[in-house]
Each structure stands twice: as structure tokens, then as C-alpha cells.
Design an enzyme around this catalytic site. Structure first.
Site, short mmCIF file in Angstrom:
data_model
loop_
_atom_site.label_atom_id
_atom_site.label_comp_id
_atom_site.label_asym_id
_atom_site.label_seq_id
_atom_site.Cartn_x
_atom_site.Cartn_y
_atom_site.Cartn_z
N ASN A 18 5.35 19.03 -55.76
CA ASN A 18 4.06 19.52 -55.27
C ASN A 18 2.89 19.14 -56.15
O ASN A 18 1.73 19.24 -55.74
CB ASN A 18 4.10 21.05 -55.09
CG ASN A 18 4.52 21.78 -56.36
OD1 ASN A 18 5.46 21.36 -57.03
ND2 ASN A 18 3.83 22.85 -56.69
N VAL A 56 15.11 26.61 -58.71
CA VAL A 56 16.19 25.93 -59.45
C VAL A 56 16.89 26.87 -60.43
O VAL A 56 17.94 26.53 -60.97
CB VAL A 56 15.67 24.69 -60.21
CG1 VAL A 56 15.12 23.65 -59.25
CG2 VAL A 56 14.63 25.06 -61.27
N TYR A 147 10.71 24.48 -75.24
CA TYR A 147 10.52 23.30 -74.40
C TYR A 147 11.26 22.09 -74.97
O TYR A 147 11.95 21.36 -74.24
CB TYR A 147 9.02 23.00 -74.29
CG TYR A 147 8.66 21.90 -73.31
CD1 TYR A 147 8.68 22.14 -71.94
CD2 TYR A 147 8.28 20.64 -73.76
CE1 TYR A 147 8.34 21.14 -71.03
CE2 TYR A 147 7.94 19.64 -72.86
CZ TYR A 147 7.97 19.90 -71.50
OH TYR A 147 7.64 18.90 -70.62
N ILE A 180 0.77 12.44 -70.50
CA ILE A 180 0.41 11.87 -69.22
C ILE A 180 -0.86 12.55 -68.72
O ILE A 180 -1.05 13.76 -68.90
CB ILE A 180 1.56 12.06 -68.19
CG1 ILE A 180 2.87 11.47 -68.74
CG2 ILE A 180 1.19 11.43 -66.87
CD1 ILE A 180 2.83 9.98 -69.04
#
Length: 241
Positions: A18, A56, A147, A180
Site C-alpha cells: 500500500n 502477518v 529493527y 530510500i
């Protein structure tokens, strides 16, 4: 993956399509003529992507989502485990919940998706599993113990899957993006963005299309003999570490 299957459009499932990187990956497969579906929690989706609401973090939800996709698109041939969250915090202040939420989504979530996807791939004796990690998983990052641990774990996962299922025509690889240019990066203070830029040999942030290109290659016939690899898309930041 046979040429015949490619011409008919492959059945592809991308989690978290999404927004950001997942969206760009899904759009790339749609443009290639593939049948693309996603498991996601909310938000709008790119044109041509079948959206199945799911989580998930929940095995039953993942199983139900795959069953719906298989019913509409056929057995899933390519799985891209992209869904992820962050809960950055310094180690001594990080709560169990902050650690567990990130690991359960990023690492265990990828496991649930890969496990369910592998069932059809084993029967077909072909398939591609692509796990979206991060340069932080190999490079480390302050305030990102949770993370980094979750993203580093994906490397061991892909390599274990390769040793287990490689003889059945199934590949498992990792794409490790660096910084990114997404909404999350754009929200950083200008000074912090500049600090990050100074550490990247390429001198720029990556584009989501850069990551999508790496995923596209790993899903292509040309990557049939590549498995257990970590492909960095980071402008040289991690230098392969």
C-alpha cells in the site's frame, strides 16, 4: 519459472504493497503483466493489485489471505515479504512490547508468509521467496536493536530456506535497502538528512524504483541460480556488510 508461465503472468504476492517500497515492487510486477496480490492492513493500493486484508502477525490471517489469492490468481509463484514496522528506542529504554512488536512483524511475519507460500512452491517444484531486509540489519543502527535484529534474522532465514528447498527449484534471497527516499525519510529534519547523505558514497538517497529493480531481477529467469544471497541497494553505504 517457465517461459510459458511468464507469458501467462505469474502469481505474485507482495506484503505491505500500500505504500513506499512495497507499492513500487507491486507496480513493477503489474507492469510486467503479472497477477499481483497483497496482504495489507489498510490504505489504497496501486491499480491492478488484488488487496486482501490481513495481518502477518497472525497465522490464521496469513493462511486465509493465501487461500483467497490462490482462489483468484492460482498458486503463488513469487512471495515478497516486505511488511515491516519500526519502534525505535535506545536499548536501556526499549520495552518488551517495542522489541516484540517489531520482531513479530518483520521477522516472524516473513516466516509465516514464506512458510505458507512454500506449500504451493514445493508442489510445483518452483518458486521465488524474496525477503526485504535493510542495511541496518547488517550495519547496525543506534536506537534500532529491535529493527536491526529483525532484519538481520531474514538473512539466516533465506539461507536456511535455500539449503532446505533449493533442490526443489525454490530460491530464497534478501534485498537490503539503504536510505530510500520515502515519506519516512522526507520527514527527517534537514540536518539529519544531510548527515545521512554524507555517509552514502553515491551521494544521494535511493529511489523505491531502485529496490523494485533488484526484486524484479531476483524474480526473473536470469536469477534462477542465485539463492541465499543478500543484494544491497544502498549506494555503497554498507559495502556488503
Amino acid at each position: 519459472m517457465s517461459d510459458e508461465a511468464n507469458s501467462a503472468g505469474r502469481s505474485v504476492l507482495v506484503t505491505g504493497a500500500n505504500r513506499g517500497i512495497g507499492r513500487a515492487i507491486a507496480e513493477r510486477f503489474v507492469a510486467a503483466g503479472d497477477k499481483v496480490a497483497t496482504v495489507y492492513r489498510s490504505g489504497d493500493l496501486p491499480d491492478g493489485v488484488l488487496g486482501v486484508t490481513g495481518d502477518v502477525r497472525d497465522t490464521a490471517s496469513v493462511d486465509a489471505a493465501f487461500s483467497e489469492v490462490e482462489d483468484k490468481h492460482g498458486p503463488v509463484e513469487i512471495v515478497v515479504a516486505n511488511a515491516g514496522v519500526t519502534r525505535d528506542q535506545l536499548l536501556m529504554r526499549m520495552s518488551d512490547e517495542e522489541f516484540e512488536t517489531v520482531v513479530d512483524t518483520n521477522l516472524a511475519g516473513a516466516f509465516r508468509v514464506a512458510r505458507r507460500g512454500s506449500k504451493g512452491m514445493i508442489r510445483a517444484r518452483a518458486g521465488r521467496i524474496i525477503l526485504i531486509s535493510s542495511v541496518v540489519g547488517l550495519y547496525g543502527g543506534p536506537g534500532q536493536v529491535n529493527y536491526s535484529a529483525s532484519k538481520a534474522g531474514l538473512v539466516g532465514m533465506a539461507r536456511s530456506i535455500t539449503r532446505e528447498l533449493g533442490g526443489r527449484g525454490i530460491t530464497a534471497n534478501v534485498v537490503a535497502p539503504g536510505f530510500i527516499d520515502t515519506a519516512m525519510t522526507q520527514a527527517l529534519p534537514e540536518k539529519q538528512q544531510q548527515t545521512y547523505l554524507e555517509t552514502i558514497p553515491a551521494g544521494r538517497f535511493g529511489a523505491v524504483e531502485d529496490v523494485a529493480s533488484a526484486v524484479e531481477f531476483l524474480a526473473s529467469p536470469g536469477a534462477a541460480y542465485i539463492s541465499g544471497a543478500v543484494i544491497p541497494v544502498d549506494g555503497g553505504l554498507g559495502m556488503g556488510h
